[in-house]
Design an enzyme around this catalytic site. Structure first.
Site, mmCIF file in Angstrom:
data_model
loop_
_atom_site.group_PDB
_atom_site.id
_atom_site.type_symbol
_atom_site.label_atom_id
_atom_site.label_comp_id
_atom_site.label_asym_id
_atom_site.label_seq_id
_atom_site.Cartn_x
_atom_site.Cartn_y
_atom_site.Cartn_z
ATOM 1 N N ASP A 1 0.860 -1.191 0.000
ATOM 2 C CA ASP A 1 0.000 0.000 0.000
ATOM 3 C C ASP A 1 0.892 1.236 0.000
ATOM 4 O OD1 ASP A 1 -1.325 -2.254 1.792
ATOM 5 O OD2 ASP A 1 -2.914 -1.102 0.854
ATOM 6 N N ASP B 1 -10.733 -4.323 -1.779
ATOM 7 C CA ASP B 1 -9.681 -3.915 -0.852
ATOM 8 C C ASP B 1 -10.286 -3.071 0.260
ATOM 9 O OD1 ASP B 1 -6.508 -2.101 -1.244
ATOM 10 O OD2 ASP B 1 -7.576 -2.834 0.517
HETATM 11 C C1 DX5 Z 1 -6.610 1.217 2.679
HETATM 12 C C2 DX5 Z 1 -5.753 -0.004 2.554
HETATM 13 C C3 DX5 Z 1 -6.368 -1.143 3.351
HETATM 14 C C4 DX5 Z 1 -5.490 -2.347 3.397
HETATM 15 C C5 DX5 Z 1 -6.287 -3.528 3.900
HETATM 16 O O1 DX5 Z 1 -5.986 2.271 2.057
HETATM 17 O O2 DX5 Z 1 -5.632 -0.361 1.175
HETATM 18 O O3 DX5 Z 1 -7.581 -1.484 2.744
HETATM 19 O O4 DX5 Z 1 -4.971 -2.606 2.176
HETATM 20 O O5 DX5 Z 1 -6.460 -3.316 5.256
HETATM 21 P P1 DX5 Z 1 -7.660 -4.010 6.036
HETATM 22 O O6 DX5 Z 1 -7.816 -5.412 5.493
HETATM 23 O O7 DX5 Z 1 -7.198 -3.997 7.483
HETATM 24 O O8 DX5 Z 1 -8.844 -3.173 5.782
#
Ligand code: DX5
Length: 218
Positions: free
Chosen positions: A34, A174
């Site tokens: 990310d 996501d």
């Molecule tokens: C947001 C991120 C999150 C991450 C996943 O910007 O992209 O979505 O990847 O995190 P969780 O699974 O904890 O939501």
């Protein structure tokens, strides 16, 4: 084909290599980095150098999720760092076809991500260039947020849009994905599932978390 992909946003940065080895051992299909610049989202994370330093740690495919302004400045750096796939946000480029074309011309898989509030019309003129369509199910910037189930009709419509264009690119979701909610986006047409806290913070560990996610899709 179903893919369970670990986001390393919430991993222990003081032992990133071990975390990646643990994720490989736990059976994830790929790793998502990310990438955040503190402008498009109010958070700051991994430069391409960090990804490059971790490229040889595991054999897993890497994808870079660019939550940054000016993605065209940086997208190829993440390919060079060892990512097979680079995902740009439609909200951050004035020419999505150009941004995706750049990634493809450099040999990468080109992904596009849409924030919850961004409609599928943002994909106009670039549908044929999409290798991966990411429907955000949280507002980007942080892990550990709640899954926005209202995105499921958008996932379904996105599948229809790609199919109508003869594009078999998978849809990825996501944000907030856990074993108790993953069946919803799957039924709506998603095949790739990003999970950060659902895997990294699972009380029974990463292997159990991944198995639980897969079992919820069986
Ligand atoms: C947001 C991120 C999150 C991450 C996943 O910007 O992209 O979505 O990847 O995190 P969780 O699974 O904890 O939501």
């Amino acid at each position: 084909m179903i893919q369970i992909i670990a986001s390393v946003l919430g991993s222990r940065y003081d032992r990133l290599g071990d975390e990646l080895r643990d994720l490989a051992q736990a059976g994830v299909d790929a790793v998502q980095w990310d990438v955040m610049d503190g402008h498009f989202v109010p958070n700051l994370t991994f430069g391409a150098g960090v990804v490059a330093a971790c490229r040889e740690v595991v054999d897993l495919p890497y994808e870079a999720h660019l939550m940054i302004e000016d993605p065209d400045r940086w997208s190829l750096d993440y390919l060079e760092a060892g990512c097979e796939t680079v995902i740009v946000h439609a909200e951050t480029t004035d020419d999505l076809a150009r941004s995706l074309g750049m990634i493809r011309s450099a040999g990468g898989r080109a992904g596009v991500a849409l924030n919850p509030g961004t409609g599928l019309d943002a994909l106009a003129g670039a549908i044929e260039l999409i290798d991966l369509l990411v429907v955000m199910t949280v507002e980007p910037g942080f892990g550990g947020q709640g899954y926005i189930a209202e995105m499921e009709p958008k996932i379904n419509a996105a599948r229809g849009l790609l199919d109508a264009a003869g594009n078999s690119a998978p849809i990825e979701v996501d944000g907030g994905i856990k074993a108790h909610n993953i069946a919803g986006p799957y039924a709506a047409g998603a095949e790739h599932f990003i999970s950060g806290s659902g895997i990294l913070a699972h009380p029974d560990g990463k292997t159990a978390a991944v198995a639980e996610l897969r079992a919820a899709l069986a």
